[in-house]
Motif scaffolding. Structure first.
Motif, PDB file in Angstrom:
ATOM      1  N   MET A  40       0.834  -1.211   0.000  1.00 63.08           N
ATOM      2  CA  MET A  40       0.000   0.000   0.000  1.00 63.08           C
ATOM      3  C   MET A  40       0.858   1.245   0.000  1.00 63.08           C
ATOM      4  N   ASN A  41       1.879   1.248   0.909  1.00 66.36           N
ATOM      5  CA  ASN A  41       2.766   2.398   0.989  1.00 66.36           C
ATOM      6  C   ASN A  41       3.582   2.542  -0.274  1.00 66.36           C
ATOM      7  N   GLU A  42       3.972   1.363  -0.842  1.00 64.34           N
ATOM      8  CA  GLU A  42       4.753   1.386  -2.079  1.00 64.34           C
ATOM      9  C   GLU A  42       3.945   1.971  -3.224  1.00 64.34           C
ATOM     10  N   ASP A  43       2.639   1.610  -3.283  1.00 62.93           N
ATOM     11  CA  ASP A  43       1.783   2.150  -4.334  1.00 62.93           C
ATOM     12  C   ASP A  43       1.601   3.648  -4.182  1.00 62.93           C
ATOM     13  N   THR A  44       1.494   4.116  -2.899  1.00 57.07           N
ATOM     14  CA  THR A  44       1.316   5.538  -2.655  1.00 57.07           C
ATOM     15  C   THR A  44       2.520   6.327  -3.139  1.00 57.07           C
ATOM     16  N   HIS A  45       3.709   5.808  -2.852  1.00 54.67           N
ATOM     17  CA  HIS A  45       4.916   6.522  -3.269  1.00 54.67           C
ATOM     18  C   HIS A  45       5.135   6.428  -4.779  1.00 54.67           C
ATOM     19  N   SER A  46       4.650   5.367  -5.406  1.00 50.39           N
ATOM     20  CA  SER A  46       4.876   5.228  -6.844  1.00 50.39           C
ATOM     21  C   SER A  46       3.894   6.045  -7.672  1.00 50.39           C
ATOM     22  N   ALA A  47       2.802   6.502  -7.079  1.00 50.37           N
ATOM     23  CA  ALA A  47       1.805   7.271  -7.826  1.00 50.37           C
ATOM     24  C   ALA A  47       2.382   8.557  -8.414  1.00 50.37           C
ATOM     25  N   PRO A  48       3.109   9.392  -7.647  1.00 49.50           N
ATOM     26  CA  PRO A  48       3.710  10.591  -8.253  1.00 49.50           C
ATOM     27  C   PRO A  48       4.676  10.253  -9.381  1.00 49.50           C
ATOM     28  N   ALA A  49       5.407   9.140  -9.200  1.00 50.53           N
ATOM     29  CA  ALA A  49       6.352   8.753 -10.253  1.00 50.53           C
ATOM     30  C   ALA A  49       5.607   8.384 -11.532  1.00 50.53           C
ATOM     31  N   ARG A  50       4.485   7.666 -11.385  1.00 52.82           N
ATOM     32  CA  ARG A  50       3.705   7.307 -12.573  1.00 52.82           C
ATOM     33  C   ARG A  50       3.126   8.551 -13.241  1.00 52.82           C
ATOM     34  N   ILE A  51       2.639   9.494 -12.455  1.00 50.33           N
ATOM     35  CA  ILE A  51       2.097  10.735 -13.015  1.00 50.33           C
ATOM     36  C   ILE A  51       3.178  11.488 -13.781  1.00 50.33           C
ATOM     37  N   LEU A  52       4.406  11.525 -13.208  1.00 54.97           N
ATOM     38  CA  LEU A  52       5.521  12.201 -13.881  1.00 54.97           C
ATOM     39  C   LEU A  52       5.855  11.513 -15.199  1.00 54.97           C
ATOM     40  N   ILE A  53       5.842  10.189 -15.195  1.00 59.47           N
ATOM     41  CA  ILE A  53       6.139   9.442 -16.424  1.00 59.47           C
ATOM     42  C   ILE A  53       5.075   9.701 -17.485  1.00 59.47           C
ATOM     43  N   TYR A  54       3.800   9.647 -17.068  1.00 56.60           N
ATOM     44  CA  TYR A  54       2.715   9.898 -18.017  1.00 56.60           C
ATOM     45  C   TYR A  54       2.794  11.321 -18.577  1.00 56.60           C
ATOM     46  N   SER A  55       3.098  12.281 -17.719  1.00 59.02           N
ATOM     47  CA  SER A  55       3.183  13.674 -18.166  1.00 59.02           C
ATOM     48  C   SER A  55       4.326  13.867 -19.151  1.00 59.02           C
ATOM     49  N   THR A  56       5.470  13.256 -18.837  1.00 57.61           N
ATOM     50  CA  THR A  56       6.625  13.366 -19.741  1.00 57.61           C
ATOM     51  C   THR A  56       6.318  12.717 -21.087  1.00 57.61           C
ATOM     52  N   ALA A  57       5.683  11.545 -21.045  1.00 55.32           N
ATOM     53  CA  ALA A  57       5.329  10.867 -22.290  1.00 55.32           C
ATOM     54  C   ALA A  57       4.347  11.701 -23.115  1.00 55.32           C
ATOM     55  N   ALA A  58       3.389  12.360 -22.429  1.00 55.82           N
ATOM     56  CA  ALA A  58       2.422  13.198 -23.138  1.00 55.82           C
ATOM     57  C   ALA A  58       3.104  14.382 -23.812  1.00 55.82           C
ATOM     58  N   VAL A  59       4.067  14.993 -23.123  1.00 56.31           N
ATOM     59  CA  VAL A  59       4.789  16.134 -23.699  1.00 56.31           C
ATOM     60  C   VAL A  59       5.598  15.694 -24.917  1.00 56.31           C
ATOM     61  N   ILE A  60       6.303  14.578 -24.776  1.00 60.91           N
ATOM     62  CA  ILE A  60       7.116  14.079 -25.899  1.00 60.91           C
ATOM     63  C   ILE A  60       6.227  13.722 -27.087  1.00 60.91           C
ATOM     64  N   LEU A  61       5.101  13.073 -26.802  1.00 55.71           N
ATOM     65  CA  LEU A  61       4.173  12.704 -27.880  1.00 55.71           C
ATOM     66  C   LEU A  61       3.594  13.937 -28.563  1.00 55.71           C
ATOM     67  N   THR A  62       3.271  14.960 -27.771  1.00 51.02           N
ATOM     68  CA  THR A  62       2.732  16.201 -28.339  1.00 51.02           C
ATOM     69  C   THR A  62       3.731  16.864 -29.270  1.00 51.02           C
ATOM     70  N   ILE A  63       4.985  16.976 -28.818  1.00 46.10           N
ATOM     71  CA  ILE A  63       6.026  17.592 -29.648  1.00 46.10           C
ATOM     72  C   ILE A  63       6.259  16.778 -30.918  1.00 46.10           C
ATOM     73  N   GLY A  64       6.274  15.446 -30.777  1.00 48.16           N
ATOM     74  CA  GLY A  64       6.483  14.592 -31.941  1.00 48.16           C
ATOM     75  C   GLY A  64       5.366  14.730 -32.962  1.00 48.16           C
ATOM     76  N   MET A  65       4.108  14.732 -32.500  1.00 49.51           N
ATOM     77  CA  MET A  65       2.987  14.882 -33.426  1.00 49.51           C
ATOM     78  C   MET A  65       3.014  16.248 -34.103  1.00 49.51           C
ATOM     79  N   GLN A  66       3.420  17.274 -33.357  1.00 47.71           N
ATOM     80  CA  GLN A  66       3.473  18.610 -33.952  1.00 47.71           C
ATOM     81  C   GLN A  66       4.512  18.670 -35.065  1.00 47.71           C
ATOM     82  N   GLN A  67       5.620  17.976 -34.884  1.00 45.62           N
ATOM     83  CA  GLN A  67       6.682  18.000 -35.884  1.00 45.62           C
ATOM     84  C   GLN A  67       6.277  17.286 -37.175  1.00 45.62           C
ATOM     85  N   ILE A  68       5.419  16.277 -37.073  1.00 48.50           N
ATOM     86  CA  ILE A  68       4.997  15.534 -38.271  1.00 48.50           C
ATOM     87  C   ILE A  68       3.524  15.800 -38.581  1.00 48.50           C
ATOM     88  N   SER A  69       3.037  16.975 -38.202  1.00 51.31           N
ATOM     89  CA  SER A  69       1.617  17.301 -38.402  1.00 51.31           C
ATOM     90  C   SER A  69       1.224  17.299 -39.879  1.00 51.31           C
TER      91      SER A  69
END
Length: 348
Positions: free
Chosen positions: A1-30
């Motif tokens: 439970m504690n491990e999941d709580t601490h990993s939640a911010p890390a997952r959010i950071l990973i998802y956010s970074t992936a979204a930014v990279i995907l956005t920039i990539g799609m914009q470049q090949i729009s």
């Protein structure tokens, strides 16, 4: 439970970074993505017609050829009509500019002096008007090239769909829950796109007829513009109403502009608040804030074309998020409160 709580911010950071990279990539090949997306949506619109012709006994290749021929005829006719209207509009802009200057000069007597010259403002308005016209004409020529690529890509997609054996398709669907989910989503997406296109067409025709009755110049052009911009929720109607309002102002004065606005608003209200909800059933299941923000996001990524297909693309994103247990909560956040309550009642 504690491990999941601490990993939640890390997952959010990973998802956010992936979204930014995907956005920039799609914009470049729009420039590549735009015709691909439009080809897929054109395929979704015309595939039911191909299947209907096949059920009537028309061979697959012939049915695709007939549908593509219809697509080409509609595209060419609409393009020629729009291009001809824009060329006529460009020749009348000086006259409209003179009328606008006359109106502004009359208003200048009632406006307080702010230390700037009314002549400079009029020159800037004239330059802006000519710049807009040149931009529209250039956009039409670019759209012609893109439309050719969309027609070719759509043809191959329809040929593949027409040649796929039904038994193989059913066997593949039975082996994967994800494929079943995608198939169900595809039906909902097709339903939305087809209904949206039909209601937009009725709204464009209604607007054009109304403007023709009112004697507004280029009424058919504004009807086509209404049809296209109606794909953009909330602000598309406003953008489509501005040009005919301005022409109504030139021809009939302020009351004419208000009458044009009232007529177009009535048509839009009937289409958006009566016709579309009755055909689309429960609607998009997307919250209004998500719909509004998606317009800016996809316009930033894909340009103006992104705003036209923002809703279908957002529905695709929601489907992808729903396919994973870890991201399903994000899809729930994208739903409207009414949809969430309905889902809870159904689950209960």
């Amino acid at each position: 439970m504690n491990e999941d709580t601490h990993s939640a911010p890390a997952r959010i950071l990973i998802y956010s970074t992936a979204a930014v990279i995907l956005t920039i990539g799609m914009q470049q090949i729009s420039t590549i993505l735009v015709p691909v997306f439009f080809s897929v949506f054109a395929y979704l619109i015309f595939a039911p017609l191909v299947h209907w012709l096949q059920r009537k006994g028309v061979p697959g290749t012939v049915s695709v050829g007939l549908v593509i021929l219809l697509f080409i005829v509609v595209a060419i006719a609409s393009g020629l009509l729009v291009l001809g209207s824009l060329l006529q509009l460009s020749t009348r802009i000086p006259n409209y500019e003179t009328q606008l200057m006359g109106i502004l000069e009359k208003l200048a007597d009632y406006l307080p002096s702010a230390g700037f010259s009314i002549e400079s403002i009029l020159r800037d308005i004239g330059a802006f008007a000519f710049g807009i016209t040149a931009g529209i004409l250039t956009g039409v020529l670019d759209a012609g090239t893109t439309t050719g690529l969309i027609i070719i890509t759509t043809t191959f997609l329809l040929l593949d769909a027409a040649g796929a054996p039904k038994k193989v398709q059913k066997e593949i669907e039975s082996q994967s829950f994800l494929v079943l989910q995608v198939t169900e989503f595809g039906k909902n997406l097709i339903n939305y796109i087809v209904i949206r296109t039909e209601t937009n067409l009725l709204g464009g025709i209604g607007t054009a007829v109304l403007l023709l009755i009112g004697g507004i110049d280029f009424a058919i052009l504004w009807g086509i513009l209404t049809f296209l911009l109606a794909y953009i929720p909330y602000i598309g109607f406003i953008l489509a109403a501005l040009p005919p309002m301005l022409l109504g102002l030139f021809k009939y004065g302020p009351l004419g502009a208000l009458a044009v606005l009232a007529g177009i608003s009535l048509v839009n209200a009937l289409v958006e608040n009566v016709l579309f909800p009755s055909l689309a059933g429960k609607g998009l299941k997307l919250s209004p804030s998500v719909v509004f923000l998606s317009l800016f996001y996809w316009a930033y990524v894909l340009g103006t074309a992104g705003a036209l297909i923002a809703i279908p693309l957002t529905m695709v994103v929601k489907m992808i998020l729903e396919s994973s247990e870890e991201t399903r909560w994000m899809a729930k956040l994208m739903e409207s409160s009414g949809s969430r309550n309905q889902n809870e009642e159904d689950a209960g």
